[in-house]
Design a protein around this motif. Structure first.
Motif, short mmCIF file in Angstrom:
data_model
loop_
_atom_site.label_atom_id
_atom_site.label_comp_id
_atom_site.label_asym_id
_atom_site.label_seq_id
_atom_site.Cartn_x
_atom_site.Cartn_y
_atom_site.Cartn_z
N ASP A 539 47.01 40.76 22.72
CA ASP A 539 46.56 39.45 23.23
C ASP A 539 46.88 38.35 22.23
OD1 ASP A 539 45.53 40.57 25.57
OD2 ASP A 539 43.63 41.06 24.59
N GLY A 564 41.14 31.39 20.27
CA GLY A 564 41.58 32.40 21.23
C GLY A 564 41.73 31.88 22.64
N LYS A 580 41.94 36.84 25.35
CA LYS A 580 41.50 38.21 25.10
C LYS A 580 41.32 38.96 26.43
CE LYS A 580 38.04 40.96 22.67
NZ LYS A 580 36.80 40.94 21.86
#
Length: 952
Positions: A539, A564, A580
Motif C-alpha cells: 500500500d 497515508g 491502507k
C-alpha cells in the motif's frame, strides 16, 4: 408579505434567504441591522413567507444571505422553469412541496423523489395508477396532466420506447435509506401494469406470470445482497442494472440483471447497530427443525459474530421468519430446484460456521482444536471436501519455487484473514451464481425486438465518510461516470433550446469532470497504479506512486502532512481516501489451493462456483483485479446507457431519523450535491441561466427607456428590447434575444436588475418631491380654515353657554321644590314608622316573656324527670349487683364442695395405691427370702414363724 425589490440593500421587514449550518437555506424576515449592515438579525418564516409559530431568532453575516427574487416563492412543476436559479430557491421549493405532501419534483430532466417514510399519501396510492396509464403517448414531451411521480418517469420511458423504437434507461441513485430499492420496485410494477393494461384476460394472465417471476427475483436479491445499516434497515450493498425486455405487443416478457460490486466485507463483519446480510438471520431464525438439524443451527449463541452489532434478543426474528418463507417461495417461482436451494444454503450455513472457528496461537504458527475442529469437520462434510486438507490450507500457505515446494505455517491473525477471504470469495460466487441462474430463466432477449427494452439502474450513491477506502473509490468513480453522462445529456438538451431560439453558444463553457475521470480510470491513473502493485507490491508503494504521478493534477489533493491518504476533487466535493488495504481489496485474496480444494467437491454447483487458477500459455501466473473488472463492467454499462434515451430519478432522504414529517435542509442539500442535482443548476449558470419571455422582459425593464412625461407602449418589439440592451451596454455574449425569450447570464441579469432598481429609486424620489409640494399647499389652506373655525367656535360657545345657564337655573329651582316635598313626605312617614315600631317592640317583649317562662318550666320538668329516672336506675343497679353476688356465692360454695369431695376421693385412691404398693413390695421381699433360704437349705416354715415374731 413584503416584496423584495432590491438585491444589494436590506431594510427591516424585508424577506430574504439566510444560510445556517444546522438547516442550510431558510426564509427569514430582517429585524435589525448591526455593524453598518454587515451583521443581519432575522426571524425565520414559513415556506409562504409568513410568520412561523416556531420562529427562531438568528444572526448571520451579510455574505450568508441570498436575496429573494421576484417569483421565487411561486409554486412551479419544474424548478428549471423559474427565472432565477439558486441553491436557496431550489431547497425552498423542495421543502415547501415536502410539507405539502408533494414528494416528487421535476428539476429539468431529473425527478427528485423524497422518501416520505409513509406510502399511504393520497396522491401516490396504487388506485391512481390507471390515471397515468390512460394518458398513453399523449403524456410525452410534457403533455401529462398528472402530478410528477416515479410512474411519470416509467410512463415516459415506456411510451418513448414504443413510439420511437429506441431503448430507454431509468437511472435511480441516492444514498442509503433514500428509497432507491422502493423506487425501482415502483417503476417495475408500473411498467408491468402499463404493458398489459389494454390486453385481453388471457394475455394479462400470461403477463402476470412473467411479472410475478421478475418481481419475485427481488426478495432473493435483497436477502443475499441487502443488510441493515445505521442509515437503512434494508440497504442494498450492491448495484444492479435490470434490462426489462418487452415483446412485439409491448408486454413485459423478460429480464436480464447485471450486478456490480457486492460489499464483501459485510460477509464477515459489520459495525455497531448493523447486521450482516439478511440471509444469515433468515436461515438462523426461519429454517425448519429438519434444516436446523441438518445445518446444526440450534445453538444460536455459537454464532456470536453475527450479533456484534445487535444482540440476539433484539433481532427482528418475526420479520426474518416471514422473509425466509418469502424467499423460499421466490426460489420456487423463479426456477431454483430443491437441490440447488439446498446447495446454496449449505454454502451459507458453512460460511456461518466457518466464521465461528478460532485459531489457537502456537508461537509463530497456529492450530484448530476442540469444538472448533469438530466445526471444521462439519463444514467439510457440508461442502464434501477433505477436512484435513481444509485445515492445512487454513493454517498454512504453500509456495512453489522452481522444483521445490515450501509450506509455511500461518499465525492466528493470518489464518483469520485466510478464513475471511474464503468466506467472502464463496459468498460473492454464490451471489453471482444466483444472478446467473435467474438470468438463465428470465432472459428473453432472443424472443424480443432489438430496441424494445428499458434499463433500470439501481446503484449506490456518492459516498464520503470519515474513512474512505477502495469501495468508496469505485463507487464514486461510477458516480463520476454517470454524472459525466448526465452533464452531456443535459447540456445537449440546452443546446437544442439555444439552437431553436437562434442563440450563439460559442461563449458557453459547461462543467466538465473528465479530468477527474482520467485521474482515476485513465492509463497510469489511480486504478492502473493500484493494479501495477499486483501481488508483490504494498500500500505504501501504491500511495507513493500516486503522489509522485498526480501531485500536480488539478483534481488531485496531496496531504500537507503524510498520513497515508490522498484526496480527489469529485463533482460533489473533495473526498480523502485511505491507501491502507486498497491493494489487498483490489486483488482476489482467495488462495489457488483453496479454489482447487473446493473444485474437488462432488457437489456440482459448488464445484463450478470457483474458476480454476488462471495461467497463460507459457504457464506464467496471470491474475485479474477487482478494479479492472469493475472498470470494464462500468464501461460496458456506460456504453449500454449511451445507446438509450436516459431518464433520471434521484432519491433523497429528508432526515436521518427515518421518520415521516421531518426535514433537515443541511442533509438534503448534501444529498442534492452528491446526486448531481446542483450540477444541473451549474450547467444552467455557465450558460444563460436567466430565460425571460419577451413580454415579461419588456414589461419589467421598459422603464429604463422612460423619460420624464413619456408613456411607453405595452407593445413588445425586438427593436424595443434591443434598445434596452444597448442602453445598459451589454456585450453580445452576455445577453441574447431569442425567438421567444431573452437569454441572460447571471451577472448580466444582476446588472440590469440593479439599473432597474436605481431607476425605480429616482422615480420614487420624483414622486416624493411632488408629494412634498402638494402637502405644503394643503398645510397653508388648512391653517386658514382652522382660524375661521376658531372664531365660529367662540361665538357658538358664548350663545350656547348663556342658554345652558338658563336651563340649569330652572332645573335647580325644580330640584329644590321637589326636594322640599320629598323631605316633608319622608318626615311624616318616619314619625308613623317610629310609633308603629314601638308597638311592635312592646308586643314582641310580651311574647318573648311568655316564651321564656314556658321554656324555663319545660326545662325544670325535664330536670326533675331526669333525677327521678337516675334514682330508679341506681336502685336497679344495686339490686342487680346484690343478686349477682348471691348467685356467684352459691356457685362458688357448690364448686368448692365438689372440689373437696374430688380431693378426698383422690386421697383415698392414693392411700389404696400406696398400700397396694407396700403389699407388692412385701411379697417380693418374701419371695426373695424364700429363694435365699432355698439356696441355704432353711425350711420355709421357720421363716414364717420368724416373720410372725417380727411382726409382733
Amino acid at each position: 408579505m413584503t416584496d423584495i425589490r432590491k438585491t444589494d440593500a436590506l431594510d427591516k421587514g424585508t424577506l430574504t434567504f439566510f444560510f445556517t449550518d444546522d438547516d442550510s437555506w431558510r426564509l427569514g424576515r430582517v429585524t435589525e441591522l448591526e455593524n453598518d449592515g454587515q451583521i443581519i438579525h432575522l426571524t425565520s418564516c414559513n415556506e409562504d413567507g409568513e410568520d412561523d409559530e416556531e420562529a427562531k431568532q438568528v444572526k448571520v453575516p451579510v455574505d450568508k444571505l441570498a436575496p429573494l427574487q421576484e417569483g421565487a416563492l411561486e409554486a412551479v412543476n419544474d424548478l428549471l422553469e423559474m427565472s432565477y436559479l439558486h441553491d436557496s430557491v431550489l431547497l425552498h421549493q423542495v421543502r415547501r412541496r415536502y410539507w405539502d405532501d408533494v414528494i416528487y419534483t421535476n428539476i429539468g430532466a431529473i425527478v427528485l423523489a423524497l422518501n416520505p417514510y409513509n406510502y399511504s399519501l393520497p396522491l401516490y396510492t396504487d388506485n391512481n395508477m390507471p390515471s397515468y396509464i390512460r394518458e398513453r403517448g399523449e403524456a410525452l414531451h410534457g403533455g401529462s396532466r398528472m402530478p410528477t411521480h416515479n410512474w411519470s418517469v416509467a410512463h415516459d420511458a415506456f411510451w418513448s420506447m414504443r413510439t420511437n423504437d429506441q431503448p430507454q434507461s431509468i437511472l435511480v441513485s441516492g444514498e442509503s435509506g433514500a428509497g432507491k430499492t422502493e423506487a425501482a420496485k415502483i417503476v417495475t410494477k408500473y411498467l408491468a401494469a402499463a404493458s398489459t393494461y389494454y390486453a385481453n384476460p388471457k394475455e394479462k394472465e400470461g403477463g402476470k406470470f412473467v411479472t410475478d417471476r421478475i418481481e419475485m427475483s427481488s426478495p432473493i436479491l435483497e436477502a443475499f445482497g441487502n443488510a441493515k445499516t445505521l442509515r437503512n434497515d434494508n440497504s442494498s450493498r450492491f448495484g444492479k442494472f435490470m434490462k426489462l425486455q418487452f415483446n412485439d405487443q409491448g408486454f413485459l416478457h423478460g429480464c436480464y440483471t447485471i450486478n456490480y460490486l457486492l460489499e464483501k466485507s459485510r460477509v464477515v463483519t459489520h459495525g455497531p447497530g448493523e447486521r450482516s446480510y439478511h440471509t444469515y438471520y433468515q436461515l438462523l431464525f426461519g429454517a425448519s427443525d429438519a434444516d436446523r438439524d441438518k445445518y446444526q443451527l440450534h445453538n444460536k449463541t455459537k454464532f456470536a459474530w453475527m450479533f456484534d452489532g445487535i444482540p440476539v434478543e433484539d433481532q427482528p426474528k418475526e420479520n426474518d421468519i416471514e422473509e425466509y418463507a418469502l424467499v423460499q417461495k421466490a426460489f420456487d417461482l423463479v426456477g431454483f430446484s430443491k437441490h440447488e436451494q439446498e446447495v446454496v444454503y449449505s454454502i451459507i450455513a458453512g460460511i456461518m460456521h466457518l466464521q465461528t472457528i478460532k485459531f489457537v496461537p502456537k508461537g509463530d504458527k497456529c492450530g484448530i482444536e476442540g469444538e472448533h475442529l469438530d466445526t471444521l469437520k462439519f463444514i467439510s462434510k457440508l461442502w464434501d471436501v477433505d477436512d484435513a486438507i481444509l485445515e492445512k490450507e487454513l493454517t498454512s500457505t504453500t509456495t512453489k519455487m522452481r522444483s521445490e515446494t515450501i509450506v509455511k505455517p500461518l499465525t492466528a491473525a493470518q489464518a483469520g484473514e485466510v478464513r475471511d477471504a474464503l468466506s467472502k470469495g464463496l459468498y460473492d460466487r454464490v451471489f453471482q451464481y444466483m444472478v446467473d441462474k435467474m438470468n438463465k430463466v428470465l432472459d428473453k432477449e432472443e424472443e424480443c425486438p432489438e430496441n424494445q427494452w428499458i434499463g433500470l439502474l439501481d446503484i449506490f450513491g456518492f459516498e464520503n465518510f470519515a474513512k474512505n477506502s477502495f469501495e468508496q473509490l469505485c463507487i464514486n468513480f461510477a458516480n463520476e461516470q454517470l454524472q459525466n453522462h448526465y452533464n452531456s445529456c443535459v447540456f445537449n438538451r440546452d443546446m437544442v433550446e439555444y439552437e431553436a431560439e437562434g442563440i450563439e453558444t460559442s461563449s458557453i463553457d459547461p462543467p466538465n469532470n473528465q479530468p477527474t475521470l482520467d485521474l482515476i480510470g485513465a492509463k497510469m491513473g489511480i486504478l492502473d497504479l493500484l493494479t501495477d502493485q499486483g501481488r508483490t507490491g504494498t500500500d505504501e508503494k501504491f500511495l507513493a506512486a500516486v503522489l509522485d504521478k498526480h501531485k500536480r493534477h488539478k483534481s488531485f489533493k496531496a496531504p500537507r502532512i503524510a498520513n497515508g491518504t490522498f484526496g480527489v476533487c469529485h463533482y460533489a466535493g473533495e473526498v480523502w481516501y485511505t491507501a491502507k488495504g486498497m491493494r489487498e481489496k483490489n486483488l482476489d485474496p482467495l488462495k489457488d489451493s483453496l479454489k482447487l480444494l473446493l473444485r474437488s467437491s462432488t457437489i456440482e454447483v459448488l464445484k463450478d462456483l470457483l474458476e480454476p487458477p488462471e495461467e497463460d500459455v507459457k504457464g506464467a501466473k496471470a491474475y485479474n483485479t477487482v478494479g479492472k473488472f469493475f472498470q470494464g463492467s462500468l464501461n460496458s454499462l456506460i456504453a449500454m446507457i449511451d445507446e438509450t434515451n436516459p431518464h433520471w430519478i434521484r432519491c433523497v432522504k429528508p432526515h436521518s431519523a427515518k421518520k415521516p414529517r421531518m426535514f433537515n435542509g443541511t442533509e438534503v442539500m448534501a444529498q442534492l450535491c452528491c446526486a448531481g442535482v446542483l450540477e444541473t443548476v451549474k450547467i444552467r449558470q455557465t450558460g444563460y441561466s436567466m430565460r425571460i419571455l419577451h413580454s415579461q422582459f419588456w414589461m419589467r425593464f421598459k422603464l429604463l427607456l422612460a423619460e420624464p412625461g413619456e408613456k411607453l407602449t405595452d407593445e413588445v418589439t425586438r427593436e424595443g428590447m434591443q434598445k434596452i440592451l444597448d442602453f445598459v451596454g451589454f456585450a453580445p455574449q452576455d445577453v441574447q434575444i431569442g425567438k421567444t425569450k431573452v437569454f441572460l447570464k447571471d451577472p448580466a441579469y444582476k446588472s440590469i436588475e440593479k439599473l432597474r432598481n436605481s431607476k425605480l429609486d429616482s422615480l420614487a424620489l420624483a414622486v416624493q418631491r411632488f408629494v412634498l409640494v402638494k402637502a405644503s399647499y394643503n398645510r397653508t389652506h388648512c391653517k386658514r380654515l382652522k382660524q375661521s373655525l376658531i372664531v365660529m367656535q367662540q361665538f357658538a360657545r358664548g350663545w350656547y353657554g348663556h342658554y345652558m345657564f338658563r336651563v340649569k337655573e330652572r332645573e335647580w329651582y325644580e330640584k329644590k321644590l321637589l326636594a322640599a316635598t320629598l323631605l316633608q313626605r319622608n318626615g311624616r312617614a318616619r314619625l308613623s314608622g317610629v310609633l308603629m315600631f314601638k308597638k311592635k317592640v312592646v308586643h314582641s317583649i310580651t311574647v318573648m316573656q311568655q316564651h321564656c317562662r314556658a321554656v324555663t318550666s319545660e326545662r325544670l320538668l325535664k330536670v326533675k324527670e331526669q333525677e327521678h329516672y337516675d334514682k330508679q336506675v341506681e336502685a336497679s343497679r344495686l339490686m342487680q349487683r346484690f343478686m349477682r353476688f348471691k348467685t356467684a356465692e352459691n356457685v362458688y360454695v357448690e364448686r368448692a364442695r365438689d372440689t373437696l369431695d374430688l380431693l378426698e376421693a383422690e386421697l383415698d385412691v392414693f392411700r389404696e395405691m400406696e398400700e397396694e404398693k407396700k403389699r407388692a413390695e412385701e411379697a417380693r421381699k418374701k419371695k426373695l427370702r424364700d429363694k435365699i433360704r432355698a439356696q441355704k437349705g432353711l425350711p420355709a416354715k421357720q421363716e414364717v414363724e420368724e416373720e410372725e415374731e417380727e411382726e409382733e
